[in-house]
Motif scaffolding. Structure first.
Motif, PDB file in Angstrom:
ATOM      1  N   TRP A   1       4.162   5.641 -14.292  1.00  0.00           N
ATOM      2  CA  TRP A   1       3.406   4.932 -13.254  1.00  0.00           C
ATOM      3  C   TRP A   1       2.915   5.898 -12.183  1.00  0.00           C
ATOM      4  CZ3 TRP A   1       5.989   2.352  -8.594  1.00  0.00           C
ATOM      5  CH2 TRP A   1       5.072   1.576  -7.874  1.00  0.00           C
ATOM      6  N   GLY A   2       3.780   6.815 -11.771  1.00  0.00           N
ATOM      7  CA  GLY A   2       3.386   7.786 -10.757  1.00  0.00           C
ATOM      8  C   GLY A   2       2.251   8.671 -11.221  1.00  0.00           C
ATOM      9  N   GLU A   3       2.321   9.114 -12.463  1.00  0.00           N
ATOM     10  CA  GLU A   3       1.255   9.964 -13.014  1.00  0.00           C
ATOM     11  C   GLU A   3      -0.061   9.197 -13.119  1.00  0.00           C
ATOM     12  OE1 GLU A   3       2.529  11.590 -16.700  1.00  0.00           O
ATOM     13  OE2 GLU A   3       4.180  12.755 -15.830  1.00  0.00           O
ATOM     14  N   ARG A   4       0.034   7.922 -13.468  1.00  0.00           N
ATOM     15  CA  ARG A   4      -1.173   7.120 -13.665  1.00  0.00           C
ATOM     16  C   ARG A   4      -1.854   6.758 -12.349  1.00  0.00           C
ATOM     17  NH1 ARG A   4       1.131   3.119 -15.750  1.00  0.00           N
ATOM     18  NH2 ARG A   4       0.838   1.499 -14.173  1.00  0.00           N
ATOM     19  N   THR A   5      -1.049   6.511 -11.306  1.00  0.00           N
ATOM     20  CA  THR A   5      -1.607   6.021 -10.047  1.00  0.00           C
ATOM     21  C   THR A   5      -1.662   7.077  -8.944  1.00  0.00           C
ATOM     22  OG1 THR A   5       0.570   5.287  -9.262  1.00  0.00           O
ATOM     23  CG2 THR A   5      -0.734   3.709 -10.574  1.00  0.00           C
ATOM     24  N   GLY A   6      -1.012   8.211  -9.149  1.00  0.00           N
ATOM     25  CA  GLY A   6      -0.982   9.235  -8.114  1.00  0.00           C
ATOM     26  C   GLY A   6       0.075   9.012  -7.050  1.00  0.00           C
ATOM     27  N   ARG A   7       0.921   7.998  -7.235  1.00  0.00           N
ATOM     28  CA  ARG A   7       2.000   7.767  -6.284  1.00  0.00           C
ATOM     29  C   ARG A   7       3.104   8.807  -6.467  1.00  0.00           C
ATOM     30  NH1 ARG A   7       0.405   2.292  -7.057  1.00  0.00           N
ATOM     31  NH2 ARG A   7       0.076   1.236  -5.047  1.00  0.00           N
ATOM     32  N   GLU A   8       3.757   9.152  -5.363  1.00  0.00           N
ATOM     33  CA  GLU A   8       4.909  10.054  -5.434  1.00  0.00           C
ATOM     34  C   GLU A   8       6.156   9.228  -5.724  1.00  0.00           C
ATOM     35  OE1 GLU A   8       5.100  13.670  -2.700  1.00  0.00           O
ATOM     36  OE2 GLU A   8       3.995  12.210  -1.494  1.00  0.00           O
TER      37      GLU A   8
ATOM     38  N   GLY B   1       0.799  -1.216   0.000  1.00  0.00           N
ATOM     39  CA  GLY B   1       0.000   0.000   0.000  1.00  0.00           C
ATOM     40  C   GLY B   1       0.835   1.270   0.000  1.00  0.00           C
ATOM     41  N   ALA B   2       2.097   1.172  -0.391  1.00  0.00           N
ATOM     42  CA  ALA B   2       2.998   2.334  -0.381  1.00  0.00           C
ATOM     43  C   ALA B   2       2.534   3.393  -1.376  1.00  0.00           C
ATOM     44  CB  ALA B   2       4.419   1.899  -0.708  1.00  0.00           C
ATOM     45  N   GLU B   3       2.460   4.626  -0.923  1.00  0.00           N
ATOM     46  CA  GLU B   3       2.097   5.745  -1.787  1.00  0.00           C
ATOM     47  C   GLU B   3       3.315   6.558  -2.210  1.00  0.00           C
ATOM     48  OE1 GLU B   3      -0.845   6.376  -3.133  1.00  0.00           O
ATOM     49  OE2 GLU B   3      -1.602   4.543  -2.195  1.00  0.00           O
ATOM     50  N   LYS B   4       4.446   6.312  -1.528  1.00  0.00           N
ATOM     51  CA  LYS B   4       5.702   6.974  -1.885  1.00  0.00           C
ATOM     52  C   LYS B   4       6.714   5.894  -2.258  1.00  0.00           C
ATOM     53  CE  LYS B   4       5.997   9.253   2.011  1.00  0.00           C
ATOM     54  NZ  LYS B   4       6.481  10.148   3.094  1.00  0.00           N
ATOM     55  N   VAL B   5       7.319   6.053  -3.427  1.00  0.00           N
ATOM     56  CA  VAL B   5       8.300   5.077  -3.915  1.00  0.00           C
ATOM     57  C   VAL B   5       9.571   5.820  -4.303  1.00  0.00           C
ATOM     58  CG1 VAL B   5       8.828   3.289  -5.614  1.00  0.00           C
ATOM     59  CG2 VAL B   5       6.478   3.548  -4.760  1.00  0.00           C
TER      60      VAL B   5
END
Length: 333
Positions: free
Chosen positions: A283-290, A260-264
């Motif tokens: 991937w970050g743009e698509r999923t909203g992850r930083e 469930g990591a939101e920051k990678v």
């Protein structure tokens, strides 16, 4: 807190002055690339000798650039492992002598922790986060729960990603170091060769594997040579890079979904690869992850990342190293 950091784990003699773990006051690197290029890779004995020749001047230059003297330095930090044992010993013994002469505490820093801390320099990244470490010596996924608390959740079962880049480059007749050369050549080719790519969906251990990919390229090139065919080096480089990066991405994607990591964060020398950064950026743009990467100058071996890691080691309450500190070729992830 100002820390003078020293790094000599492989073929870069480096020193830096880092303030409060985030601000780099100086970062000096004496590279041995041109020396080792003629041999196609790092020769440990030659690396050690050149560290001995360079380290005093590198430290002096780092202090001068930071406009700092011994009274401005609060602690000395040094990489004690992992790396080439002889090369590490040069830095460790120099740092021990300097800390003793200056009456400063000495902190032993893991090279792996240094690569993680490269993402803290001039950055807002704070734990918790997921980190993909991809370098010449390690390929691993780490759950970083706090600055000094990490959990290993996946690693290579054989070769490291950076090692595979170097070996494939050598097979293709490219100079050392192989990573930048593969990237440059890949831009001229197309990913026309289907290369072995492990699946991670049902892999509970998330174990990378680069030995099979490296062997595939070796057999492909040797087969063409035996048949007298012209070797499409650009297409092979592009296909290899695409497969190598895709393996890193898929494992990180799977780990992020499980944790469930939101920051990678991506760390290590391979984090400088443009295709890898593009893949993770999409991937970050698509999923909203930083998604976080170190600045390019902090991706490869340097002392600034050691100084950053040392600051958080000090802040955790760790005891300084003693005169019995020794270098270690391997350290636990």
């Amino acid at each position: 807190m100002k820390i003078l950091a020293i790094e000599s784990s492989c073929d870069e003699t480096a020193a830096a002055v880092v303030e409060d773990g985030r601000r780099v006051l100086s970062n000096v690197v004496a590279s041995q690339i041109e020396i080792h290029r003629r041999f196609g890779g790092v020769v440990p004995e030659i690396a050690s000798r050149n560290h001995t020749l360079a380290i005093d001047n590198v430290v002096a230059e780092a202090l001068e650039q930071a406009d700092a003297g011994k009274d401005d330095i609060d602690a000395v930090a040094v990489t004690y492992g992992a790396g080439l044992l002889g090369a590490l010993l040069v830095g460790v013994n120099y740092a021990k002598g300097l800390a003793y002469a200056w009456k400063k505490p000495l902190y032993a820093v893991s090279h792996v922790k240094g690569h993680l801390a490269a993402n803290y320099i001039d950055s807002t990244l704070e734990p918790p986060y997921l980190c993909l470490l991809a370098s010449g010596g390690h390929t691993a996924l780490l759950s970083v729960k706090d600055y000094e608390a990490t959990e290993l959740i996946g690693q290579s079962r054989d070769d490291a990603a950076g090692e595979a880049f170097d070996k494939v480059a050598r097979v293709l007749g490219l100079p050392y170091p192989g990573g930048p050369e593969i990237q440059r050549l890949a831009k001229q080719g197309r990913p026309v060769y289907k290369m072995p790519l492990p699946s991670f969906k049902n892999d509970t251990e998330l174990r990378f594997s680069y030995s099979g990919l490296k062997t595939f390229v070796i057999n492909l090139v040797h087969g063409m040579e035996q048949r007298g065919e012209e070797i499409p080096r650009a297409d092979i480089a592009c296909s290899f890079q695409e497969c190598a990066v895709e393996q890193l991405f898929r494992a990180a994607e799977c780990a992020a979904e499980r944790t469930g990591a939101e920051k990678v964060a991506v760390a290590g020398g391979v984090s400088a690869n443009e295709r890898l950064r593009a893949r993770f950026g999409e991937w970050g743009e698509r999923t909203g992850r930083e998604i976080f990467y170190p600045q390019l100058k902090y991706c490869t071996d340097n002392a600034a990342m050691i100084g950053a890691a040392a600051y958080y080691l000090v802040r955790s309450g760790a005891k300084p190293a003693g005169a019995d500190l020794d270098a270690r070729a391997t350290v636990p992830l």
